[in-house]
Design an enzyme around this catalytic site. Structure first.
Site: not given
Ligand code: UDP
Length: 315
Positions: A78, A150, A191
């Site tokens: 992660l 990404y 974000r």
């Protein structure tokens, strides 16, 4: 319940630190790894309060700590920065952590005979032509666009994981994480949820990129952690979407945040949608539901309130 040793790569990050605490509370031993490139020391400070937590500061794409005499049962991969803002600032680190970093973790899983879970992303679908997105959809990704560091490195991480499973017998899982939010997100992460909540708390305009008709489906972090646990405990080796299918346009999302937080802010569209910004995104989670009984528990309003409380205490 048997006590497990669980390695969490990226433990200082928002989702991984929440996952780590979930397992620490159950009494498992958690080994956390992070280089603090985007993760926060305050998240690790929370985990350090548990005596069953051990932290290692390291760059997993260079090398892993020495785990020679350490039993490891499960590995969660992660560690990647994941905000579109990071894609512009940290492209090399993102490419390396999802390629070399993932390979180092897979080699460790092979050596320790541990279960391995790769945290992939809804970004592998790119700007999708199919709605909602099922796992069988191969995606529509620009290989050289601003999000490609990404998107493509996560696609590679999926391929790597599947090939370690098929050719090296590693016991792997792959999840595709859709938009997730909650306490412990970086306030300056860039974000949409942290931006809108912080703008609403300060009474500033909420700046919508483009005309706000693009959609996202937002999952509260505790619901996502439950889904991660379900997939790790399943025997499913192919990708599984995890997220909340509750879909909003970004414009609606801004209005909803203003309403829930009783803010006086206004919504302003800048009519400047970033390049390759996906126009729609919503997970098809039937596969997840076929693995175990699962229903997201936290509504958008409740999740926004809890996240706003977190940000309020930061300022
Ligand atoms: N967005 C926005 N205002 C902001 C930040 C993001 O309108 O301050 C939009 C962005 O263009 C995208 C959506 O919100 O359409 C979600 O963006 P985010 O960066 O949260 O993640 P993404 O889902 O694109 O990876």
């Amino acid at each position: 319940m048997d006590k497990k040793v669980i390695l969490v790569a990226g433990a200082a990050g928002f989702i991984p630190s929440t996952l780590s605490e979930f397992y620490l509370k159950q009494g498992h031993i958690v080994l956390g790894l992070d280089n603090f490139i985007t993760g926060s020391r305050s998240n690790v400070a929370i985990l350090n309060q548990y005596k069953n937590f051990k932290f290692y500061e390291c760059n997993i794409y260079e090398s892993l700590p020495d785990f020679k005499n350490q039993k490891i049962d499960e590995i969660f991969s992660l560690a990647s920065p994941a905000s579109p803002v990071d894609f512009q600032v940290l492209p090399m680190e993102i490419l390396r952590v999802n390629s070399e970093g993932t390979m180092h973790l897979l080699d460790l899983a092979m050596e320790k005979n541990a279960k391995f879970l790769e945290a992939s992303t809804s970004e592998v679908y790119g700007d999708p032509e199919i709605h909602p997105q099922p796992e069988e959809y191969f995606g529509n990704v620009n290989t050289i666009g601003p999000r490609s560091c990404y998107d493509e490195s996560k696609r590679y991480a999926e391929a790597l994981t599947m090939n370690y499973h098929m050719h090296k017998n590693v016991n792997t899982r792959i999840v595709r994480i859709f938009n997730t939010y909650g306490p412990r997100m970086r306030p300056n992460d860039g974000r949409v949820i942290p931006n809108f909540i912080n703008q609403a708390l300060r009474g500033e305009d909420l700046i919508v990129y483009g005309d706000g008709s693009q959609t996202r489906s937002f999952c509260y972090v505790d619901d996502l952690v439950c889904a991660l646990d379900i997939v790790m405990n399943s025997s499913c080796h192919t990708p599984v979407n995890i997220g909340n299918p509750d879909e909003y346009s970004i414009y609606e999302c801004a209005l909803k945040i203003i309403e829930v937080l009783h803010s006086k802010s206004k919504v302003v569209c800048n009519n400047n949608l970033p390049k390759d910004d996906p126009k729609k995104r919503k997970p098809d989670i039937r596969k997840l539901k076929s693995l175990a009984s699962y229903e997201p528990q936290i509504s958008f309003s409740e999740g926004m309130k809890r996240t706003a409380e977190y940000f309020k205490h930061l300022v």
